[in-house]
Structures are given as structure tokens and as C-alpha cells.
Design an enzyme around this catalytic site. Structure first.
Site, PDB file in Angstrom:
ATOM      1  N   GLU A 119       0.838  -1.205   0.000  1.00  0.00           N
ATOM      2  CA  GLU A 119       0.000   0.000   0.000  1.00  0.00           C
ATOM      3  C   GLU A 119       0.865   1.243   0.000  1.00  0.00           C
ATOM      4  O   GLU A 119       0.443   2.304  -0.445  1.00  0.00           O
ATOM      5  CB  GLU A 119      -0.924   0.036   1.215  1.00  0.00           C
ATOM      6  CG  GLU A 119      -1.933   1.174   1.133  1.00  0.00           C
ATOM      7  CD  GLU A 119      -2.694   1.419   2.425  1.00  0.00           C
ATOM      8  OE1 GLU A 119      -3.645   2.222   2.392  1.00  0.00           O
ATOM      9  OE2 GLU A 119      -2.339   0.834   3.455  1.00  0.00           O
ATOM     10  N   HIS A 161       0.587   0.374  -4.815  1.00  0.00           N
ATOM     11  CA  HIS A 161      -0.879   0.403  -4.767  1.00  0.00           C
ATOM     12  C   HIS A 161      -1.435   1.778  -5.109  1.00  0.00           C
ATOM     13  O   HIS A 161      -2.299   1.915  -5.982  1.00  0.00           O
ATOM     14  CB  HIS A 161      -1.369  -0.021  -3.381  1.00  0.00           C
ATOM     15  CG  HIS A 161      -2.813   0.300  -3.149  1.00  0.00           C
ATOM     16  ND1 HIS A 161      -3.224   1.448  -2.482  1.00  0.00           N
ATOM     17  CD2 HIS A 161      -3.948  -0.344  -3.507  1.00  0.00           C
ATOM     18  CE1 HIS A 161      -4.536   1.488  -2.436  1.00  0.00           C
ATOM     19  NE2 HIS A 161      -5.005   0.414  -3.047  1.00  0.00           N
ATOM     20  N   HIS A 209      -7.098  -4.595  -7.941  1.00  0.00           N
ATOM     21  CA  HIS A 209      -6.976  -5.238  -6.629  1.00  0.00           C
ATOM     22  C   HIS A 209      -6.900  -6.759  -6.732  1.00  0.00           C
ATOM     23  O   HIS A 209      -6.398  -7.401  -5.803  1.00  0.00           O
ATOM     24  CB  HIS A 209      -8.103  -4.776  -5.706  1.00  0.00           C
ATOM     25  CG  HIS A 209      -7.740  -3.517  -4.973  1.00  0.00           C
ATOM     26  ND1 HIS A 209      -6.990  -3.533  -3.831  1.00  0.00           N
ATOM     27  CD2 HIS A 209      -7.975  -2.212  -5.264  1.00  0.00           C
ATOM     28  CE1 HIS A 209      -6.785  -2.288  -3.419  1.00  0.00           C
ATOM     29  NE2 HIS A 209      -7.362  -1.472  -4.274  1.00  0.00           N
TER      30      HIS A 209
END
Length: 684
Positions: free
Chosen positions: A350, A365, A405
Site C-alpha cells: 500500500e 498500490h 486489486h
């Protein structure tokens, strides 16, 4: 509501209405020092006070303060678009959060917030103040409005707002009609992905995504980012979202999501969002089918990232996973083991501020969201803002969100594949057997293992989000997926002579894909959806457990998702804002089909002595969605890996869910039919 709630609610709502405009339908007036007024309004102070300050029921006198330096906030235009995915915006918001956190008491915080409010970007102000209120010990009772109250434009067809204003201006409240929000308005049925529009564009689903990132910000002061197992929660919440989406696709005759693992291939799916940003009045740009990604070179926004950078970061993450360790900035090898590996990877992928080596592993991400969000104008040649993928309040509307995702989840799965299968000792709860397990609707004589879904028409109040709108309630109606309430009925035998404590874990999984082909267990395992998790005390001998669907540890009630907090009957509940984090209960089950679609329901009872972290009462302080949102100010309440026992591969001898359960008396599976009725039922 308490004065402190009224005070901060007035500051959070309608950020582009100047603070001196009365709030809460004209009942609250902020009496500002002259220095708090911006240059445009300062010469008009006497006229402002005589016009706006005379009829308010509550006057809040704002004390003078030393004016803070807000130059850091200039990187986001006052009327521009704000995104938590952009590094520049993240750092500005982080500084603003720190400014709010550093105030000595709520009154001082309120005064600073009043000064800041009319000088900075509206959504950034709302985000930063919300995060600060949520994480200060002296403002934990402040009820933060939901995203739907803050900016309904992110969720609702803009054609609704002129109709609402018309109703508000022409009619008194008693005579105003509710305006209908159309279903599936973003594309025609000729577009295959439109079959899932009801799911992707569900208001509650998008509110969940926004609120989760509010509770777990990726960047900000360390004391609000560094939460227990934060990186693992990032992995698990998104893994479950993608799993649910894939299961929903099967029910609608669509194949599994194809991961977006090659950024040089055209993006097949187009998306025309048909929503606007109230901050600048501009529409979110569309993405045409088969568009190709390019290097981002938006120098003015300080977003410069090459596709080659994304590929390099991905390869470095793969190398770390395959080697079993990641490199810290000082060169130290950090093991990616079963204990902490998934948490380290979650923060690293992330690219939260907890990443152990941001320079080396990069910002994969977030820049995936950016590079997709700016696919239409990667060099800012046409001065276009980001599309829905560039905004965490709208990203889940877009089919490409799930492709991106799915790719991110596949990276996590690469790590999980390295872990050893669970041993019998890790799966068995000795002397505790599940004798029977079924599911039943909450009505007399309902057949077992048949559940129902349908459309439900509900109503929301959008008045609080309309800047310069008419006073009073403005209602809109919308239709969404819903299921009939049901309960789990479980018979358990404790074969010992002492009371045993266990954790009940309930999952749902698809049996077949969109073509009707039976899924292998390897495929089904990654699509198992957590429905509930709770602890039980098992007396010696036979035990009967009945658990209602609305008690789910994953989901929150419709009222918590959508209700106007000012009218909430739970207004005195400490930590109210935390209550709004959770999967929307109306989306707990997949849709199923008209003829009925069969799913495997799975139950397991594990040994609580091996699960226990800290005792907690799930009925207190909004702990009922802890599977996705954790617990406020506490450790995550389960020592097991999130998703256990399906978070990693099993022995090669296990070829089906039945193969798994037949070896363990503390597990059981049963087929359950979900039938969808294509009718609309009004909420009562």
C-alpha cells in the site's frame, strides 16, 4: 446532541458555505472575530452579522487565536480535487491532521478548525478534521457525519440535485416529495459489466470503502497510522472485497476478474461515471474502452511515475516474497514469516508510512490508482482532473478497481503460497464436535438452507450535503440489494466434563463458476467469504447455538451505514464514528439467481485459548464489525491469521471442502440455496 457535537458537525458539513452562514438549518451561528473572515468578507462584517446572526437559536463565540501557517495546504487548490492516493495531498493532509491533533483541548481545536475551514480545500479539511476527531481522546464522542452527508455528489446521479433544490425552494417540508435515484444509470445493457453496476455503485459499499480508509489512513502522524496489524487488515479487507465481487460475478454469468498484471496492455473496460465533484463542479472524467496506460508526467501535481517504475517495484516485491525477507532501508533483512510477513507486505504494497523501505519498494498500490485515474490525461495537457479510480470515495464504482486489486491480491497470495499448510493440531479443537449446522429464515416453518434476496427501496436525506441549498430535509429514494433476515442453527457437543470456550467461524463459498463447472478447492479457497465470527461457551454435553444474521462480525446495520447521525438514537454512544466502519449488512449475501444458486456454507469452531488476544464484549462500543475494522484502541481480537483457515493452501490430498471437513469433528459444511426475487420492496 451535545454542544460539542453540534459545533463540529456545523464545521464539517457544507465546507464551501462560509463559516458565518448559519448551520443546522439556520439554528447555529458561529460568531467570528474579524480576523477570521477572509479578505473578501472582512469589510462586510457588520452586514454579515446583522443578516446572519440575529435569528440563530445557538450562537457559538469563537475566541481569537494565533493564526496558524497554512502555506503547506496551498498544494491543493481551495476548489480543487483532493485525493488520499496522491503523495502531495497525503503530506498536506498529514500536516493538517497534526495541526488539529496538537491543540490542547476541544475548544482550542474548534477555534483553529474555524480559522482553517474557509481557507483550504474543502474535502481535505473534512478528511483531516474527521481523522483528528476520531483519534483524539477528548473528541471520541464527536459524531462524524457519514460520507453521504459530507459529499453526496460522489454517490448520486447529479440529475437528482436540481430536482431536490426545486422541491426545497418551491415547497414546505411537509409537501416535498422524495426524488428517485435511478438504478444502473451508467451504461446500457449492451455493456457486459453493467450486470454488476448494482453492486459496484451501491452507496453503502462505497461508504464502507471511504470509512475504512478514514479509520486506517495510509499516511499521517505515526500515532494514528501505527495500528495493530494495520497492513494485514489492508490485505484482508480488500481480499474479501474482491472475493465477494467474484462470487457476485458468477451469479450474473460473468467470469472471474482478470488481474491487471500487465500495465502495457489496453484496459478493455470503459467506465463513464456520470457523477460530479461539488468542490469544483466538474464531472469525473470517463475512460473509453481499450485505452492504454502511459507514464504519468503531471509535473504541476508532482505526480511523476513511469510504468517501468511500477514494474520495477513489483519485481522487487516478488523478489522479497520469494526470498522470504524484505530489505529495510539500512539493509537489514526483515523476515516475511507467518507471524508478521503479511502485515509487513500490506504496509509495503500500500506504501503506507509504515513501509519498511519506501525508496526501494516504492508506491505500488496508490500509484496504480493514480495511473489509472489519469489514463485520459497523463501529462495534464487538457487540464483534466482524476477519474473515479483516483478517489477512494468513488474508486469501487469502476470495474478496473477490481482488476487492479485482483493483481494486488495475487501478490499477497504469492506470499501465502510459501507458507506451510495448517497442521492437524492447528485446525482441530479436540473433543468439540459440530453435530449439525443449518441456516433458516427468521419466520415460522421456513425451510432450512434456503435464503432469499430481493431489491429494497430505501430513503436517504441529502440536505446536509448540498452547499447553498434550501433548508430542511430533502429526501431521495434508491433501490439496493437486500436479503431476508436469517439465523444459523448449530448443534455442538462438548465431550469433556468442563466448560470449553471456542470461536465460531462461518464462511460462504461458491460451488461452481459462471459456466456451471465445479470449482476446485484451490479456486474455492480464495473465494471463501467470511460471514461471521464470534465466541461461545460450550457446556459439557449438548449445546444449541442460534446466531442471527444481523449480528455479523463483518457487517454493520443499514441504520449505521446510512442514517443521518444528527437524528441517530445512538447519539450518546462513545466512539460513534467507529460504528460506521463495516461491510453494509444489506450486501452480506451474494444475490443468487431467480432459480436459486447453491453455495457451500462452512462452519468451524476453533480453540479460544489459541485464538484469544484480549477479551472484549462484541455488543459494546460498536465492536460488531471487528473482522474488517478491528477494535478501537485495542489489538485485533483474533490471534489467528485473518481469513483462517482459508488464508493459505492446504494439503494436496484435500480436493474439496468436504475433504477438509471430514477429517475434523469441529468443522462442518452444508449446501445452501440463495434465491433472488426480482421485485422491489419498500423499507418499513
Amino acid at each position: 446532541m451535545s454542544d460539542i457535537n453540534i459545533q463540529f458537525r456545523g464545521l464539517l458539513l457544507k465546507p464551501y458555505e462560509p463559516t458565518f452562514v448559519p448551520k443546522s438549518n439556520g439554528q447555529v451561528y458561529f460568531d467570528l472575530p474579524e480576523s477570521f473572515l477572509t479578505e473578501h468578507y472582512r469589510p462586510l462584517r457588520p452586514a454579515i452579522e446583522s443578516r446572519f446572526g440575529t435569528n440563530a437559536l445557538m450562537r457559538i463565540s469563537v475566541p481569537n487565536i494565533e493564526e496558524p501557517d497554512l502555506s503547506f495546504a496551498d498544494v491543493v487548490d481551495r476548489r480543487g480535487a483532493f485525493s488520499v492516493f496522491q503523495s502531495l495531498h497525503q503530506h498536506a493532509a498529514s500536516q493538517m491532521i497534526e495541526l488539529f491533533l496538537s491543540q490542547t483541548n476541544p475548544n482550542q481545536l474548534s477555534a483553529v478548525a474555524v480559522y482553517v475551514r474557509d481557507r483550504v480545500n474543502g474535502p481535505m479539511f473534512q478528511y483531516s478534521l474527521s481523522v483528528a476527531l476520531m483519534h483524539r481522546s477528548d473528541t471520541r464522542q464527536v459524531e462524524i457525519p457519514s460520507c453521504l452527508e459530507l459529499f453526496p455528489d460522489r454517490f448520486v446521479n447529479p440529475s437528482v440535485f436540481p430536482e431536490l433544490r426545486e422541491e426545497g425552494i418551491l415547497f414546505e417540508q411537509a409537501n416535498r416529495r422524495a426524488v428517485e435515484i435511478p438504478m444502473n444509470f451508467t451504461a446500457s445493457d449492451r455493456v457486459e459489466e453493467q450486470r454488476l453496476a448494482y453492486w459496484r455503485e451501491d452507496i453503502g459499499l462505497n461508504l464502507h470503502h471511504w470509512h475504512w480508509h478514514l479509520v486506517y489512513p495510509a499516511r499521517g502522524p505515526d500515532r494514528i497510522v501505527r495500528k495493530d496489524r494495520r497492513g494485514e487488515l489492508f490485505y484482508y479487507m480488500h481480499q474479501q472485497t474482491v472475493a465477494r465481487y467474484n462470487v457476485e460475478r458468477f451469479a450474473n454469468g460473468l467470469s472471474r476478474v482478470r488481474p491487471l498484471d500487465n500495465l502495457r496492455d489496453p484496459v478493455e473496460e470503459g467506465y463513464f461515471p456520470k457523477i460530479t465533484r461539488s468542490s469544483d463542479g466538474r464531472s469525473y472524467p470517463a475512460r473509453h474502452p481499450k485505452q492504454t496506460l502511459s507514464d504519468l508526467n503531471r509535473v504541476e501535481d508532482e505526480i511523476v511515475v513511469r510504468i517501468a517504475d511500477m514494474e520495477n517495484w513489483t519485481e522487487r516485491i516478488f523478489t522479497a516474497i520469494d526470498n522470504g525477507f524484505a530489505l529495510a532501508t539500512n539493509g537489514q533483512r526483515i523476515p516475511l514469516d507467518n507471524q508478521n510477513g503479511i502485515d509487513i507486505l500490506g504496509n509495503l504494497i500500500e506504501a503506507s508510512s509504515l513501509s519498511i523501505n519506501y525508496p526501494h519498494y516504492g508506491d505500488l498500490h496508490n500509484n496504480g490508482h493514480n495511473i489509472l485515474g489519469y489514463i485520459h490525461d497523463p501529462e495534464n495537457s487538457f487540464l483534466e482532473g482524476f477519474g473515479v479510480m483516483g478517489d477512494n470515495t468513488t474508486a469501487m464504482r469502476d470495474p478496473v478497481f477490481y482488476r487492479w486489486h485482483q493483481h494486488i491480491d495475487n501478490i499477497f497470495e504469492r506470499h501465502k503460497q510459501r507458507l506451510n499448510p495448517y497442521t492437524s493440531q492447528e485446525l482441530l479443537f479436540s473433543d468439540v464436535s459440530i453435530d449439525s449446522f443449518n441456516v433458516q429464515l427468521n419466520k415460522a416453518n421456513a425451510p432450512t438452507n434456503i435464503l432469499l434476496t430481493f431489491w429494497q427501496r430505501s430513503q436517504i436525506n441529502l440536505e446536509t450535503g448540498l452547499d447553498f441549498g434550501p433548508e430542511g430535509n430533502l429526501f431521495a429514494t434508491f433501490s439496493h440489494l437486500q436479503h431476508a433476515p436469517f439465523a444459523y442453527h448449530i448443534s455442538v457437543t462438548n465431550q469433556t466434563v468442563t466448560t470449553r470456550r471456542g470461536t465460531v467461524r462461518i464462511f460462504l463459498g461458491p460451488k461452481k463458476n459462471e459456466l456451471g463447472h465445479v470449482l476446485s478447492f484451490g479456486e474455492q479457497r480464495r473465494l471463501m467469504i467470511e460471514l461471521d465470527k464470534f465466541t461461545v461457551s460450550l457446556n459439557p454435553g449438548s449445546n444449541t447455538i442460534i446466531r442471527r444474521s444481523e449480528q455479523s462480525s463483518v457487517a454493520i446495520s443499514y441504520e449505521r451505514t446510512f442514517s443521518n447521525i444528527a437524528a441517530s438514537s445512538q447519539a450518546n454512544n462513545s466512539g460513534m464514528q467507529f460504528c460506521h466502519c463495516g461491510w453494509p449488512s444489506h450486501m452480506l449475501l451474494p444475490k443468487g439467481t431467480n432459480d436459486g444458486l447453491e453455495y457451500d456454507f462452512f462452519i468451524m469452531i476453533s480453540d479460544y485459548t489459541l485464538d484469544r488476544v484480549e477479551d472484549f464484549d462484541e455488543s459494546v462500543n460498536c465492536n460488531d464489525a471487528h473482522s474488517f475494522c478491528g477494535l478501537r484502541d485495542q489489538r485485533f481480537p483474533d490471534a489467528r491469521n485473518m481469513g483462517y483457515p482459508f488464508d493459505r493452501p492446504v494439503s494436496v490430498q484435500v480436493e474439496s471442502l468436504t475433504d477438509l471437513t471430514k477429517h475434523y469433528i469441529n468443522m462442518r459444511t452444508t449446501p445452501v440455496m440463495i434465491r433472488f426475487t426480482n421485485t422491489v420492496i419498500a423499507r418499513v
